[in-house]
Motif scaffolding. Structure first.
Motif, PDB file in Angstrom:
ATOM      1  N   SER A  92     -40.893  66.959  -0.555  1.00 46.35           N
ATOM      2  CA  SER A  92     -39.585  67.284  -0.273  1.00 46.35           C
ATOM      3  C   SER A  92     -38.793  67.162  -1.208  1.00 46.35           C
ATOM      4  CB  SER A  92     -39.206  66.359   1.141  1.00 46.35           C
ATOM      5  OG  SER A  92     -39.704  66.591   2.186  1.00 46.35           O
ATOM      6  N   ALA A  93     -38.923  66.235  -2.258  1.00 44.08           N
ATOM      7  CA  ALA A  93     -38.084  66.034  -3.370  1.00 44.08           C
ATOM      8  C   ALA A  93     -38.345  66.966  -4.242  1.00 44.08           C
ATOM      9  CB  ALA A  93     -38.356  64.571  -4.061  1.00 44.08           C
ATOM     10  N   LEU A  94     -39.383  67.584  -4.235  1.00 38.84           N
ATOM     11  CA  LEU A  94     -39.476  68.801  -5.224  1.00 38.84           C
ATOM     12  C   LEU A  94     -38.909  70.133  -4.745  1.00 38.84           C
ATOM     13  CD1 LEU A  94     -43.169  68.700  -6.282  1.00 38.84           C
ATOM     14  CD2 LEU A  94     -41.545  68.312  -7.733  1.00 38.84           C
ATOM     15  N   MET A  95     -38.765  70.241  -3.496  1.00 41.93           N
ATOM     16  CA  MET A  95     -38.143  71.320  -2.752  1.00 41.93           C
ATOM     17  C   MET A  95     -36.709  71.055  -2.920  1.00 41.93           C
ATOM     18  SD  MET A  95     -40.070  72.442   0.917  1.00 41.93           S
ATOM     19  CE  MET A  95     -40.212  70.810   1.568  1.00 41.93           C
ATOM     20  N   THR A  96     -36.159  69.940  -2.940  1.00 41.32           N
ATOM     21  CA  THR A  96     -34.634  69.644  -3.070  1.00 41.32           C
ATOM     22  C   THR A  96     -34.404  69.956  -4.634  1.00 41.32           C
ATOM     23  OG1 THR A  96     -34.789  67.998  -1.334  1.00 41.32           O
ATOM     24  CG2 THR A  96     -32.933  68.029  -2.853  1.00 41.32           C
ATOM     25  N   ALA A  97     -35.217  69.525  -5.424  1.00 39.74           N
ATOM     26  CA  ALA A  97     -34.945  69.822  -6.656  1.00 39.74           C
ATOM     27  C   ALA A  97     -34.908  71.204  -7.004  1.00 39.74           C
ATOM     28  CB  ALA A  97     -36.011  69.270  -7.631  1.00 39.74           C
ATOM     29  N   GLY A  98     -35.662  71.999  -6.529  1.00 40.46           N
ATOM     30  CA  GLY A  98     -35.860  73.320  -6.753  1.00 40.46           C
ATOM     31  C   GLY A  98     -34.651  74.113  -6.152  1.00 40.46           C
ATOM     32  N   GLU A  99     -34.170  73.578  -5.079  1.00 38.42           N
ATOM     33  CA  GLU A  99     -32.636  74.235  -4.471  1.00 38.42           C
ATOM     34  C   GLU A  99     -31.579  73.955  -5.703  1.00 38.42           C
ATOM     35  OE1 GLU A  99     -31.893  75.783  -1.509  1.00 38.42           O
ATOM     36  OE2 GLU A  99     -34.042  76.010  -1.071  1.00 38.42           O
ATOM     37  N   ILE A 100     -31.520  72.674  -6.069  1.00 36.50           N
ATOM     38  CA  ILE A 100     -30.522  72.155  -6.961  1.00 36.50           C
ATOM     39  C   ILE A 100     -30.554  73.098  -8.234  1.00 36.50           C
ATOM     40  CG2 ILE A 100     -29.701  70.480  -8.621  1.00 36.50           C
ATOM     41  CD1 ILE A 100     -30.432  68.621  -6.111  1.00 36.50           C
ATOM     42  N   VAL A 101     -31.724  73.264  -8.939  1.00 39.08           N
ATOM     43  CA  VAL A 101     -31.971  74.208  -9.770  1.00 39.08           C
ATOM     44  C   VAL A 101     -31.691  75.607  -9.839  1.00 39.08           C
ATOM     45  CG1 VAL A 101     -33.702  75.318 -11.187  1.00 39.08           C
ATOM     46  CG2 VAL A 101     -33.593  72.809 -11.100  1.00 39.08           C
ATOM     47  N   SER A 102     -32.000  76.155  -8.399  1.00 39.74           N
ATOM     48  CA  SER A 102     -31.671  77.574  -8.101  1.00 39.74           C
ATOM     49  C   SER A 102     -30.059  77.809  -7.963  1.00 39.74           C
ATOM     50  CB  SER A 102     -32.328  77.974  -6.764  1.00 39.74           C
ATOM     51  OG  SER A 102     -31.720  77.179  -5.770  1.00 39.74           O
ATOM     52  N   MET A 103     -29.611  76.681  -7.238  1.00 42.28           N
ATOM     53  CA  MET A 103     -27.885  76.685  -7.169  1.00 42.28           C
ATOM     54  C   MET A 103     -27.146  76.569  -8.744  1.00 42.28           C
ATOM     55  SD  MET A 103     -27.266  77.197  -4.326  1.00 42.28           S
ATOM     56  CE  MET A 103     -27.914  77.101  -2.653  1.00 42.28           C
ATOM     57  N   GLN A 104     -27.580  75.866  -9.660  1.00 46.03           N
ATOM     58  CA  GLN A 104     -27.229  75.792 -10.944  1.00 46.03           C
ATOM     59  C   GLN A 104     -27.499  76.682 -11.657  1.00 46.03           C
ATOM     60  OE1 GLN A 104     -25.190  73.158 -11.883  1.00 46.03           O
ATOM     61  NE2 GLN A 104     -25.367  72.478  -9.964  1.00 46.03           N
ATOM     62  N   THR A 105     -28.347  77.641 -11.602  1.00 48.16           N
ATOM     63  CA  THR A 105     -28.845  78.876 -12.329  1.00 48.16           C
ATOM     64  C   THR A 105     -28.491  80.139 -11.827  1.00 48.16           C
ATOM     65  OG1 THR A 105     -31.055  78.969 -11.421  1.00 48.16           O
ATOM     66  CG2 THR A 105     -30.756  77.577 -13.575  1.00 48.16           C
TER      67      THR A 105
END
Length: 123
Positions: A92-105
């Motif tokens: 879940s932490a990896l999915m959340t980190a992926g969401e944050i990275v996708s929003m930032q990029t």
């Protein structure tokens, strides 16, 4: 090798199945609601039979009392639930980190269906 199963072997296999069943219940991917419970239990039984020759001699002997048996089973289930919860929390932490990275990029605009979160998510 005996052609029969002893009580200690059944006890050790049951303890192994209790821990593996609890892990698989919470394991990401396999432990989701769309995977039938019969499949998860079959996988836990298969893994238990495969791992028994490796770890069967390290498991504790059958306790003399029923309270001791219940204590060991609860311990194994609690340990399995803790391992499964840690794995689920990590993914879940990896999915959340992926969401944050996708929003930032600026890749967050490409929303796709994500059945594990029951909501659309960016790839």
């Amino acid at each position: 090798m005996e052609p029969y199963v002893t009580v200690d072997q059944v006890w050790a296999g049951g303890l192994l199945f209790a821990r593996l069943g609890a892990i698989i219940m919470l394991l990401p991917g396999i432990g989701e609601a769309y995977v039938p419970a019969r499949i998860r239990l079959s996988l836990a039984l298969l893994l238990g039979m495969a791992l028994y020759p490796v770890v069967g001699h390290t498991l504790p002997a059958l306790p003399p009392t029923t309270g001791g048996m219940v204590d060991w089973i609860l311990r194994e289930v609690a340990t399995g639930l803790a391992i499964g919860a840690i794995l689920r929390l990590f993914t879940s932490a990896l999915m959340t980190a992926g969401e944050i990275v996708s929003m930032q990029t600026t890749l967050g605009f490409s929303q796709t269906a994500n059945p594990m979160q029951a909501a659309p998510g960016s790839t």
